[in-house]
Design an enzyme around this catalytic site. Structure first.
Site, mmCIF file in Angstrom:
data_model
loop_
_atom_site.group_PDB
_atom_site.id
_atom_site.type_symbol
_atom_site.label_atom_id
_atom_site.label_comp_id
_atom_site.label_asym_id
_atom_site.label_seq_id
_atom_site.Cartn_x
_atom_site.Cartn_y
_atom_site.Cartn_z
ATOM 1 N N LEU A 62 -50.884 19.371 78.715
ATOM 2 C CA LEU A 62 -51.551 20.320 77.824
ATOM 3 C C LEU A 62 -50.871 20.373 76.459
ATOM 4 C CD1 LEU A 62 -53.834 22.352 77.450
ATOM 5 C CD2 LEU A 62 -52.321 24.119 78.394
ATOM 6 N N ARG B 171 -54.564 11.994 92.295
ATOM 7 C CA ARG B 171 -54.704 11.349 93.609
ATOM 8 C C ARG B 171 -55.746 12.040 94.476
ATOM 9 N NH1 ARG B 171 -49.132 10.696 96.353
ATOM 10 N NH2 ARG B 171 -48.869 12.865 95.692
ATOM 11 N N HIS C 196 -42.758 6.433 85.902
ATOM 12 C CA HIS C 196 -43.013 6.033 84.523
ATOM 13 C C HIS C 196 -43.085 4.518 84.400
ATOM 14 C CE1 HIS C 196 -41.443 10.068 82.673
ATOM 15 N NE2 HIS C 196 -42.562 10.201 83.357
ATOM 16 N N LYS D 231 -40.810 10.594 78.424
ATOM 17 C CA LYS D 231 -39.407 10.255 78.611
ATOM 18 C C LYS D 231 -38.945 10.792 79.967
ATOM 19 C CE LYS D 231 -38.264 14.533 78.381
ATOM 20 N NZ LYS D 231 -37.682 15.156 79.585
ATOM 21 N N ARG E 113 -37.439 18.010 89.283
ATOM 22 C CA ARG E 113 -36.429 17.495 88.349
ATOM 23 C C ARG E 113 -35.039 17.443 88.969
ATOM 24 N NH1 ARG E 113 -38.260 21.178 83.332
ATOM 25 N NH2 ARG E 113 -38.916 22.479 85.094
ATOM 26 N N ASP F 13 -33.481 14.204 82.222
ATOM 27 C CA ASP F 13 -34.462 15.139 81.682
ATOM 28 C C ASP F 13 -34.170 15.512 80.232
ATOM 29 O OD1 ASP F 13 -36.847 16.794 82.522
ATOM 30 O OD2 ASP F 13 -35.546 18.362 81.757
#
Length: 342
Positions: A16, A37, A79, A97, A163, A175
Protein backbone atom coordinates in the site's frame (compact mmCIF):
# COMPACT_ATOMS: atom_id res chain seq x y z
CA UNK A 1 3.99 7.38 -23.51
CA UNK A 2 2.24 4.11 -22.66
CA UNK A 3 1.44 3.49 -19.02
CA UNK A 4 3.75 1.13 -17.16
CA UNK A 5 1.47 -1.69 -15.98
CA UNK A 6 2.63 -3.16 -12.67
CA UNK A 7 1.47 -6.30 -10.90
CA UNK A 8 2.17 -7.02 -7.24
CA UNK A 9 3.00 -10.42 -5.81
CA UNK A 10 1.20 -11.23 -2.58
CA UNK A 11 -1.02 -9.09 -0.39
CA UNK A 12 1.72 -7.63 1.79
CA UNK A 13 0.97 -4.55 3.88
CA UNK A 14 4.00 -2.76 2.42
CA UNK A 15 2.35 -2.82 -1.03
CA UNK A 16 0.00 0.00 0.00
CA UNK A 17 2.56 2.70 0.97
CA UNK A 18 5.29 1.46 -1.40
CA UNK A 19 3.29 0.91 -4.59
CA UNK A 20 -0.46 1.43 -4.56
CA UNK A 21 -0.57 4.87 -2.93
CA UNK A 22 2.47 6.25 -4.84
CA UNK A 23 0.99 5.04 -8.14
CA UNK A 24 -1.82 7.56 -7.64
CA UNK A 25 0.81 10.33 -7.84
CA UNK A 26 2.91 8.91 -10.67
CA UNK A 27 1.03 9.39 -13.91
CA UNK A 28 3.28 7.05 -15.87
CA UNK A 29 2.28 4.03 -13.76
CA UNK A 30 -0.83 1.97 -13.14
CA UNK A 31 -1.26 -1.04 -10.85
CA UNK A 32 -3.19 -3.53 -12.95
CA UNK A 33 -2.90 -6.89 -11.16
CA UNK A 34 -2.42 -8.58 -7.81
CA UNK A 35 -1.66 -12.23 -7.06
CA UNK A 36 -1.87 -14.35 -3.94
CA UNK A 37 -1.63 -18.06 -3.27
CA UNK A 38 -5.36 -17.99 -2.57
CA UNK A 39 -7.63 -16.54 -5.28
CA UNK A 40 -10.15 -15.21 -2.77
CA UNK A 41 -7.45 -13.33 -0.92
CA UNK A 42 -6.15 -11.86 -4.17
CA UNK A 43 -9.66 -10.80 -5.20
CA UNK A 44 -10.35 -9.17 -1.83
CA UNK A 45 -7.02 -7.31 -1.96
CA UNK A 46 -7.66 -6.17 -5.54
CA UNK A 47 -11.21 -5.02 -4.74
CA UNK A 48 -10.07 -3.12 -1.66
CA UNK A 49 -7.44 -1.20 -3.61
CA UNK A 50 -9.11 -0.80 -6.98
CA UNK A 51 -6.84 -3.19 -8.87
CA UNK A 52 -8.51 -4.57 -12.03
CA UNK A 53 -7.13 -8.14 -12.13
CA UNK A 54 -6.57 -10.78 -9.44
CA UNK A 55 -4.78 -14.12 -9.75
CA UNK A 56 -4.70 -17.17 -7.50
CA UNK A 57 -1.00 -17.83 -8.14
CA UNK A 58 2.14 -15.81 -8.81
CA UNK A 59 2.77 -17.85 -11.97
CA UNK A 60 -0.53 -16.70 -13.47
CA UNK A 61 0.35 -13.06 -12.91
CA UNK A 62 3.81 -13.51 -14.45
CA UNK A 63 2.22 -15.09 -17.53
CA UNK A 64 -0.16 -12.16 -18.06
CA UNK A 65 0.89 -10.25 -21.22
CA UNK A 66 -0.88 -7.15 -19.90
CA UNK A 67 1.64 -6.82 -17.04
CA UNK A 68 4.93 -5.06 -17.84
CA UNK A 69 6.61 -5.05 -14.43
CA UNK A 70 6.46 -6.78 -11.07
CA UNK A 71 6.64 -5.44 -7.54
CA UNK A 72 8.08 -8.14 -5.25
CA UNK A 73 7.26 -7.52 -1.54
CA UNK A 74 7.29 -11.20 -0.54
CA UNK A 75 9.19 -12.46 2.55
CA UNK A 76 12.95 -11.93 2.26
CA UNK A 77 13.68 -15.55 1.37
CA UNK A 78 11.42 -15.26 -1.69
CA UNK A 79 12.91 -12.07 -3.11
CA UNK A 80 15.59 -13.85 -5.11
CA UNK A 81 13.53 -16.80 -6.40
CA UNK A 82 10.53 -14.79 -7.56
CA UNK A 83 12.63 -12.01 -9.04
CA UNK A 84 14.39 -14.66 -11.10
CA UNK A 85 11.00 -16.02 -12.17
CA UNK A 86 9.84 -12.54 -13.15
CA UNK A 87 12.98 -11.92 -15.19
CA UNK A 88 12.49 -15.26 -16.96
CA UNK A 89 8.95 -14.12 -17.78
CA UNK A 90 10.28 -10.92 -19.36
CA UNK A 91 9.08 -8.56 -16.62
CA UNK A 92 10.90 -5.59 -15.14
CA UNK A 93 11.19 -5.90 -11.35
CA UNK A 94 11.06 -3.57 -8.37
CA UNK A 95 12.18 -5.89 -5.56
CA UNK A 96 11.87 -5.03 -1.90
CA UNK A 97 14.99 -4.96 0.20
CA UNK A 98 16.99 -6.97 1.08
CA UNK A 99 17.52 -8.00 -2.52
CA UNK A 100 18.19 -11.68 -1.78
CA UNK A 101 18.96 -14.10 1.04
CA UNK A 102 22.72 -13.86 0.59
CA UNK A 103 25.37 -12.52 -1.77
CA UNK A 104 25.58 -15.65 -3.93
CA UNK A 105 21.86 -15.52 -4.63
CA UNK A 106 22.03 -11.77 -5.28
CA UNK A 107 24.81 -12.36 -7.82
CA UNK A 108 22.68 -14.97 -9.58
CA UNK A 109 19.82 -12.48 -9.88
CA UNK A 110 22.18 -9.71 -11.03
CA UNK A 111 23.58 -11.97 -13.75
CA UNK A 112 20.06 -12.78 -14.96
CA UNK A 113 19.14 -9.09 -14.92
CA UNK A 114 22.22 -8.11 -16.92
CA UNK A 115 21.65 -10.66 -19.67
CA UNK A 116 17.91 -9.90 -19.87
CA UNK A 117 18.25 -6.17 -20.49
CA UNK A 118 15.35 -5.58 -18.09
CA UNK A 119 15.30 -3.01 -15.30
CA UNK A 120 15.71 -4.88 -12.02
CA UNK A 121 15.86 -2.49 -9.09
CA UNK A 122 16.22 -2.91 -5.34
CA UNK A 123 13.66 -0.83 -3.44
CA UNK A 124 16.10 1.27 -1.42
CA UNK A 125 13.52 4.04 -1.61
CA UNK A 126 15.35 6.53 0.64
CA UNK A 127 17.98 6.98 -2.08
CA UNK A 128 15.54 8.77 -4.37
CA UNK A 129 14.53 11.62 -2.07
CA UNK A 130 16.01 15.14 -2.56
CA UNK A 131 17.12 15.35 1.09
CA UNK A 132 19.41 12.35 0.59
CA UNK A 133 20.86 14.00 -2.51
CA UNK A 134 21.47 17.04 -0.30
CA UNK A 135 23.13 14.76 2.29
CA UNK A 136 25.56 13.54 -0.35
CA UNK A 137 26.32 17.10 -1.46
CA UNK A 138 27.07 18.29 2.08
CA UNK A 139 29.13 15.19 2.88
CA UNK A 140 31.27 15.94 -0.18
CA UNK A 141 31.58 19.64 0.67
CA UNK A 142 32.65 18.89 4.26
CA UNK A 143 34.78 15.90 3.32
CA UNK A 144 36.65 13.88 2.73
CA UNK A 145 34.57 11.54 4.88
CA UNK A 146 36.54 10.12 7.80
CA UNK A 147 33.92 8.22 9.80
CA UNK A 148 30.28 7.15 9.43
CA UNK A 149 27.83 6.03 12.12
CA UNK A 150 24.31 4.71 11.67
CA UNK A 151 21.52 3.37 13.91
CA UNK A 152 18.28 1.71 12.92
CA UNK A 153 15.61 0.48 15.30
CA UNK A 154 12.26 -1.09 14.44
CA UNK A 155 9.66 -1.85 17.12
CA UNK A 156 8.03 -5.22 16.45
CA UNK A 157 5.43 -6.02 19.09
CA UNK A 158 4.75 -9.59 17.96
CA UNK A 159 7.62 -12.00 18.77
CA UNK A 160 6.23 -14.43 16.15
CA UNK A 161 6.56 -11.83 13.37
CA UNK A 162 8.11 -13.35 10.22
CA UNK A 163 10.97 -10.85 10.46
CA UNK A 164 12.32 -13.03 13.29
CA UNK A 165 12.15 -16.17 11.14
CA UNK A 166 15.58 -17.40 10.04
CA UNK A 167 14.25 -19.55 7.19
CA UNK A 168 12.32 -16.58 5.78
CA UNK A 169 15.48 -14.50 5.69
CA UNK A 170 14.69 -12.70 8.93
CA UNK A 171 16.90 -10.71 11.26
CA UNK A 172 17.55 -7.09 12.21
CA UNK A 173 20.50 -6.88 9.83
CA UNK A 174 18.40 -8.09 6.90
CA UNK A 175 15.51 -5.76 7.74
CA UNK A 176 16.82 -2.37 8.86
CA UNK A 177 20.53 -3.11 8.69
CA UNK A 178 20.50 -3.43 4.91
CA UNK A 179 19.54 0.27 4.75
CA UNK A 180 22.49 1.15 6.96
CA UNK A 181 24.94 -0.88 4.88
CA UNK A 182 23.68 0.62 1.63
CA UNK A 183 23.83 4.17 3.01
CA UNK A 184 27.37 3.83 4.34
CA UNK A 185 28.51 2.39 1.00
CA UNK A 186 26.89 5.35 -0.76
CA UNK A 187 28.55 7.98 1.42
CA UNK A 188 32.00 6.40 1.49
CA UNK A 189 31.90 5.82 -2.25
CA UNK A 190 33.69 2.52 -1.88
CA UNK A 191 33.26 -1.08 -0.81
CA UNK A 192 33.97 -1.91 2.85
CA UNK A 193 35.21 -4.93 4.70
CA UNK A 194 33.74 -5.97 8.05
CA UNK A 195 36.37 -5.78 10.77
CA UNK A 196 34.16 -6.94 13.63
CA UNK A 197 30.55 -7.70 14.48
CA UNK A 198 28.46 -8.58 17.50
CA UNK A 199 24.92 -10.00 17.36
CA UNK A 200 22.15 -10.69 19.84
CA UNK A 201 20.55 -13.84 18.39
CA UNK A 202 17.08 -15.18 18.87
CA UNK A 203 17.36 -18.69 20.33
CA UNK A 204 19.03 -20.94 17.76
CA UNK A 205 17.39 -24.06 16.40
CA UNK A 206 19.19 -27.45 16.39
CA UNK A 207 21.05 -26.47 13.19
CA UNK A 208 22.65 -23.55 14.98
CA UNK A 209 20.65 -21.16 12.81
CA UNK A 210 19.36 -18.01 14.45
CA UNK A 211 17.88 -14.71 13.41
CA UNK A 212 19.44 -11.64 15.02
CA UNK A 213 17.36 -9.24 17.08
CA UNK A 214 20.33 -6.88 17.10
CA UNK A 215 23.55 -6.54 15.12
CA UNK A 216 26.46 -4.11 15.45
CA UNK A 217 29.35 -4.09 13.00
CA UNK A 218 32.53 -2.15 12.27
CA UNK A 219 33.51 -1.38 8.69
CA UNK A 220 36.77 -0.33 7.04
CA UNK A 221 36.92 1.25 3.59
CA UNK A 222 39.97 1.12 1.29
CA UNK A 223 40.53 4.89 1.41
CA UNK A 224 40.81 4.93 5.21
CA UNK A 225 37.22 5.83 6.05
CA UNK A 226 35.78 3.86 8.95
CA UNK A 227 32.17 3.02 9.69
CA UNK A 228 29.97 1.59 12.41
CA UNK A 229 26.32 0.69 12.50
CA UNK A 230 23.83 -0.94 14.84
CA UNK A 231 20.45 -2.34 13.81
CA UNK A 232 17.89 -3.72 16.26
CA UNK A 233 14.40 -5.07 16.75
CA UNK A 234 12.59 -4.26 19.99
CA UNK A 235 9.20 -5.36 21.31
CA UNK A 236 8.38 -1.74 22.09
CA UNK A 237 10.19 1.60 21.82
CA UNK A 238 10.44 4.03 18.95
CA UNK A 239 11.51 3.80 15.33
CA UNK A 240 14.99 5.19 14.80
CA UNK A 241 17.08 5.81 11.69
CA UNK A 242 19.94 8.17 12.58
CA UNK A 243 22.99 8.85 10.46
CA UNK A 244 26.16 10.78 11.34
CA UNK A 245 28.84 11.74 8.82
CA UNK A 246 32.16 13.03 10.15
CA UNK A 247 34.33 14.75 7.56
CA UNK A 248 37.54 16.70 7.68
CA UNK A 249 35.62 19.95 7.23
CA UNK A 250 32.61 19.30 9.42
CA UNK A 251 29.78 16.96 10.32
CA UNK A 252 26.33 16.10 8.97
CA UNK A 253 23.48 14.54 10.94
CA UNK A 254 20.35 13.20 9.30
CA UNK A 255 17.46 12.16 11.50
CA UNK A 256 15.32 9.52 9.77
CA UNK A 257 17.46 8.79 6.73
CA UNK A 258 15.14 5.86 5.82
CA UNK A 259 12.12 8.16 5.45
CA UNK A 260 13.79 11.51 4.70
CA UNK A 261 10.48 13.12 3.70
CA UNK A 262 9.89 13.08 7.48
CA UNK A 263 13.52 13.80 8.30
CA UNK A 264 15.76 16.65 9.33
CA UNK A 265 19.35 17.34 8.24
CA UNK A 266 21.81 19.50 10.18
CA UNK A 267 25.37 20.22 9.03
CA UNK A 268 28.02 22.02 11.06
CA UNK A 269 31.51 23.30 10.34
CA UNK A 270 33.81 24.67 13.05
CA UNK A 271 30.87 24.71 15.43
CA UNK A 272 28.69 26.77 13.09
CA UNK A 273 25.47 25.44 11.59
CA UNK A 274 25.82 25.64 7.81
CA UNK A 275 22.61 23.80 6.93
CA UNK A 276 19.38 22.99 8.77
CA UNK A 277 16.87 21.48 6.37
CA UNK A 278 13.75 19.32 6.55
CA UNK A 279 12.59 16.77 4.02
CA UNK A 280 8.90 17.22 3.31
CA UNK A 281 7.40 16.97 -0.13
CA UNK A 282 6.51 13.70 -1.79
CA UNK A 283 7.32 10.43 -0.05
CA UNK A 284 10.41 8.42 -0.85
CA UNK A 285 8.17 5.80 -2.43
CA UNK A 286 6.76 8.30 -4.93
CA UNK A 287 10.26 9.34 -5.95
CA UNK A 288 11.31 5.70 -6.22
CA UNK A 289 8.35 4.67 -8.37
CA UNK A 290 8.90 7.63 -10.68
CA UNK A 291 12.58 6.65 -11.06
CA UNK A 292 11.62 3.04 -11.79
CA UNK A 293 9.21 4.11 -14.54
CA UNK A 294 11.73 6.56 -15.99
CA UNK A 295 14.45 3.91 -16.10
CA UNK A 296 12.18 1.56 -18.03
CA UNK A 297 11.16 4.33 -20.42
CA UNK A 298 14.69 5.67 -20.82
CA UNK A 299 18.23 4.45 -20.29
CA UNK A 300 17.56 1.80 -17.65
CA UNK A 301 20.11 3.17 -15.19
CA UNK A 302 19.23 3.34 -11.49
CA UNK A 303 21.59 3.70 -8.48
CA UNK A 304 19.98 0.73 -6.70
CA UNK A 305 20.48 -1.73 -9.52
CA UNK A 306 20.71 -5.48 -9.14
CA UNK A 307 24.49 -5.28 -9.59
CA UNK A 308 24.73 -2.68 -6.82
CA UNK A 309 22.63 -4.80 -4.46
CA UNK A 310 25.20 -7.60 -4.58
CA UNK A 311 27.64 -5.39 -2.66
CA UNK A 312 25.19 -4.81 0.19
CA UNK A 313 24.49 -8.54 0.47
CA UNK A 314 28.23 -9.25 0.55
CA UNK A 315 28.65 -6.96 3.57
CA UNK A 316 25.64 -8.56 5.27
CA UNK A 317 27.16 -12.01 4.77
CA UNK A 318 30.49 -10.81 6.18
CA UNK A 319 28.77 -9.35 9.24
CA UNK A 320 26.93 -12.61 9.95
CA UNK A 321 30.16 -14.58 9.66
CA UNK A 322 32.04 -12.13 11.90
CA UNK A 323 29.27 -12.38 14.52
CA UNK A 324 29.32 -16.18 14.41
CA UNK A 325 25.87 -16.56 12.85
CA UNK A 326 24.82 -18.57 9.80
CA UNK A 327 24.04 -16.84 6.54
CA UNK A 328 20.40 -16.69 5.52
CA UNK A 329 19.82 -19.79 3.34
CA UNK A 330 18.89 -19.69 -0.31
CA UNK A 331 15.28 -20.80 -0.68
CA UNK A 332 14.33 -24.06 -2.36
CA UNK A 333 11.81 -24.31 -5.20
CA UNK A 334 9.67 -21.19 -5.49
CA UNK A 335 6.37 -21.23 -3.74
CA UNK A 336 5.73 -20.02 -0.25
CA UNK A 337 6.53 -21.02 3.30
CA UNK A 338 3.99 -23.02 5.25
CA UNK A 339 1.81 -20.86 7.43
CA UNK A 340 2.49 -17.67 5.49
CA UNK A 341 -0.69 -16.29 3.88
CA UNK A 342 0.97 -14.92 0.73
Amino acid sequence: MDLLRIGTLGSSRISLPALIEPAASVGEVTVTAAAARDKARAEAFALRHGIPAAFGSYEELLADPDVDAIYNPLPNSLHGPWTLQAIAAGKHVLCEKPFASNAAEAAQVADAARTSGLVVMEAMHYRYHPLVRRLRELAAELGPVRHLQCWTNFAIADPSDIRYDFDLGGGALMDGGCYAVDCLRMLAGDEPSVTGALADPVTADPRGAAADRSMAARLAFPGGTTGWFESSFTLDGEFRADLHVIGRGGQVWLDNFIFPHRGRLIATSDGTVVADERGGGESTYVHQLRAFAAAIAGDGQVPTSAAHAVGTMRVIDEAYRAAGLALRPTAGPVGGPAGWPG
